[in-house]
Write a protein that holds these residues in place. Structure first.
Motif, PDB file in Angstrom:
ATOM      1  N   VAL A 103       0.694  -1.040   0.077  1.00 29.66           N
ATOM      2  CA  VAL A 103       0.110  -0.206   0.103  1.00 29.66           C
ATOM      3  C   VAL A 103       1.128   1.671  -0.051  1.00 29.66           C
ATOM      4  O   VAL A 103       1.936   1.337   0.156  1.00 29.66           O
ATOM      5  CB  VAL A 103      -0.557   0.074   1.015  1.00 29.66           C
ATOM      6  N   HIS A 104       0.014   1.965  -0.826  1.00 30.00           N
ATOM      7  CA  HIS A 104       1.242   3.883  -0.709  1.00 30.00           C
ATOM      8  C   HIS A 104      -0.032   4.782  -0.161  1.00 30.00           C
ATOM      9  O   HIS A 104      -1.219   4.530  -0.721  1.00 30.00           O
ATOM     10  CB  HIS A 104       2.045   4.074  -1.800  1.00 30.00           C
ATOM     11  N   PRO A 105       0.352   6.247   0.381  1.00 27.50           N
ATOM     12  CA  PRO A 105      -0.727   6.582  -0.105  1.00 27.50           C
ATOM     13  C   PRO A 105      -1.449   7.184  -1.091  1.00 27.50           C
ATOM     14  O   PRO A 105      -0.205   7.255  -2.027  1.00 27.50           O
ATOM     15  CB  PRO A 105       0.128   8.135   1.194  1.00 27.50           C
ATOM     16  N   ARG A 106      -2.588   7.987  -1.180  1.00 26.10           N
ATOM     17  CA  ARG A 106      -3.042   8.493  -2.604  1.00 26.10           C
ATOM     18  C   ARG A 106      -2.482   9.732  -2.526  1.00 26.10           C
ATOM     19  O   ARG A 106      -2.254  10.369  -1.885  1.00 26.10           O
ATOM     20  CB  ARG A 106      -4.620   8.333  -2.464  1.00 26.10           C
ATOM     21  N   ALA A 107      -2.131  10.016  -4.061  1.00 26.20           N
ATOM     22  CA  ALA A 107      -1.709  10.875  -4.048  1.00 26.20           C
ATOM     23  C   ALA A 107      -1.705  11.071  -5.591  1.00 26.20           C
ATOM     24  O   ALA A 107      -1.308   9.828  -6.527  1.00 26.20           O
ATOM     25  CB  ALA A 107      -0.093  11.084  -3.914  1.00 26.20           C
ATOM     26  N   PRO A 108      -1.562  12.314  -6.219  1.00 23.21           N
ATOM     27  CA  PRO A 108      -1.694  12.568  -7.666  1.00 23.21           C
ATOM     28  C   PRO A 108      -0.861  11.827  -8.913  1.00 23.21           C
ATOM     29  O   PRO A 108      -1.103  11.736 -10.073  1.00 23.21           O
ATOM     30  CB  PRO A 108      -2.163  13.903  -8.284  1.00 23.21           C
ATOM     31  N   THR A 109       0.483  11.930  -8.338  1.00 22.26           N
ATOM     32  CA  THR A 109       1.472  11.261  -8.996  1.00 22.26           C
ATOM     33  C   THR A 109       1.954  10.379  -7.903  1.00 22.26           C
ATOM     34  O   THR A 109       2.721  10.571  -6.782  1.00 22.26           O
ATOM     35  CB  THR A 109       2.996  12.524  -9.268  1.00 22.26           C
ATOM     36  N   VAL A 110       2.740   8.990  -8.346  1.00 23.57           N
ATOM     37  CA  VAL A 110       3.360   8.202  -7.833  1.00 23.57           C
ATOM     38  C   VAL A 110       4.738   8.496  -8.441  1.00 23.57           C
ATOM     39  O   VAL A 110       4.946   7.861  -9.265  1.00 23.57           O
ATOM     40  CB  VAL A 110       2.439   6.665  -8.180  1.00 23.57           C
ATOM     41  N   PRO A 111       5.222   8.344  -7.329  1.00 25.46           N
ATOM     42  CA  PRO A 111       6.831   8.370  -7.054  1.00 25.46           C
ATOM     43  C   PRO A 111       7.429   7.431  -8.018  1.00 25.46           C
ATOM     44  O   PRO A 111       7.321   5.899  -7.275  1.00 25.46           O
ATOM     45  CB  PRO A 111       7.028   8.612  -6.239  1.00 25.46           C
ATOM     46  N   ALA A 112       8.684   7.426  -8.818  1.00 23.56           N
ATOM     47  CA  ALA A 112       9.015   6.149  -9.685  1.00 23.56           C
ATOM     48  C   ALA A 112       9.064   5.259  -8.531  1.00 23.56           C
ATOM     49  O   ALA A 112       9.756   3.732  -8.802  1.00 23.56           O
ATOM     50  CB  ALA A 112      10.040   6.436 -10.705  1.00 23.56           C
ATOM     51  N   ALA A 113      10.229   5.547  -7.134  1.00 29.46           N
ATOM     52  CA  ALA A 113      10.785   3.871  -6.695  1.00 29.46           C
ATOM     53  C   ALA A 113       9.648   3.900  -6.155  1.00 29.46           C
ATOM     54  O   ALA A 113      10.051   2.765  -5.836  1.00 29.46           O
ATOM     55  CB  ALA A 113      11.344   5.345  -5.185  1.00 29.46           C
ATOM     56  N   VAL A 114       8.724   4.184  -5.419  1.00 33.33           N
ATOM     57  CA  VAL A 114       7.378   3.234  -5.227  1.00 33.33           C
ATOM     58  C   VAL A 114       6.836   2.269  -6.224  1.00 33.33           C
ATOM     59  O   VAL A 114       6.677   1.486  -5.797  1.00 33.33           O
ATOM     60  CB  VAL A 114       6.595   4.338  -4.987  1.00 33.33           C
TER      61      VAL A 114
END
Length: 296
Positions: free
Chosen positions: A266-277
């Motif tokens: 899981v990861h926080p909802r955000a407009p853009t997901v970092p490439a590392a994630v």
């Protein structure tokens, strides 16, 4: 965007005003002045200053989460506009349950770090609940039936759980033949893991008890079961090898843990997901895809 925002994010993530100043090639005095100017403009204290470390206030935590997300989105937008490949880079904070991290993440981390050399990985293993926003975690492994609305979940695999014990324990105390027989046995579970919720077909049953040995560690429960101390409810990803080798054997095999439980990244909802994630979640999927315990 106001350059003081980037300075504030650096201060929070470094935990040090001087370290943030060095990263931005300015003096600590200038960094302190700009932070004070930002706080005055917003009318709120963002950083709590102590003798050893700087830590964000509650307002600072919220402001950091918002600003950091905006900065990541701006950087990604600039990279796309310039035609730059979105390469995994920067600090990546990962949280996972202790046993799962030790058994299924740590042994393969070299593959991820070799494929993403610009990522600075921070891996925190804990069985305690983690607030991803408050603790600035980028990716977490969650074993659950439902995921909170503010998080984006990526299913990694099933989480089959079964009752098991060492042959030595069953030889000494006998094997239970029905759920009610568990009341006369030594049961093992970490703090917070009661009651056991079991199912057999459409039947549902809760088993509430006290652990024969009290511990806050799920790994200790596993070791106690292997040592013949009692019966435990364990996941196949945790005890699959021990079952295959006969060091543990199933108990009341018709009863299992809830089938709705699954393993997620899981990861926080955000407009853009970092490439590392994105890269780390792909790594987790690969690590789990062919595991014997992940066969439905």
């Amino acid at each position: 965007m106001d350059p003081d925002y980037a300075l504030f994010v650096r201060i929070v993530e470094a935990g040090s005003l001087s370290a943030a100043a060095r990263a931005l090639n300015i003096s600590p005095a200038m960094a302190s002045k700009r932070l004070a100017r930002l706080e005055a403009r917003l009318g709120v204290r963002l950083i709590q200053r102590t003798t050893r470390r700087l830590a964000p206030t509650d307002a600072g935590e919220r402001f950091h989460a918002d600003v950091a997300a905006i900065l990541r989105a701006v950087a990604a937008a600039e990279a796309r506009a310039a035609g730059v490949r979105d390469e995994p880079a920067g600090v990546l904070r990962v949280s996972a349950p202790t046993s799962f991290g030790r058994l299924h993440i740590a042994p393969r981390l070299h593959d991820f770090l070799r494929a993403a050399p610009r990522v600075e990985l921070e891996l925190n293993l804990t069985d305690a609940p983690v607030d991803l926003i408050a603790e600035r975690v980028d990716v977490a492994v969650r074993i659950a039936a439902e995921i909170a609305p503010g998080l984006v979940a990526h299913r990694l695999g099933s989480n089959r759980r079964l009752l098991c014990a060492a042959p030595a324990y069953l030889a000494e105390y006998g094997a239970p033949h029905a759920l009610r027989d568990l009341a006369t046995h030594r049961l093992l579970a970490a703090d917070g893991q009661w009651p056991w919720r079991l199912e057999r077909g459409r039947r549902r049953q809760a088993v509430d008890a006290r652990s024969h040995v009290r511990t806050n560690s799920s790994e200790i429960v596993r070791e106690l079961a292997l040592a013949g101390v009692g019966i435990a409810l364990r996941s196949l990803w945790d005890v699959g090898d021990a079952l295959a080798e006969g060091r543990l054997v199933p108990v009341l095999p018709d009863w299992t843990g809830p089938s709705a439980l699954a393993i997620h990244a899981v990861h926080p909802r955000a407009p853009t997901v970092p490439a590392a994630v994105t890269a780390f979640i792909a790594f987790l999927r690969d690590a789990c895809a062919t595991a014997p315990w992940n066969r439905d």
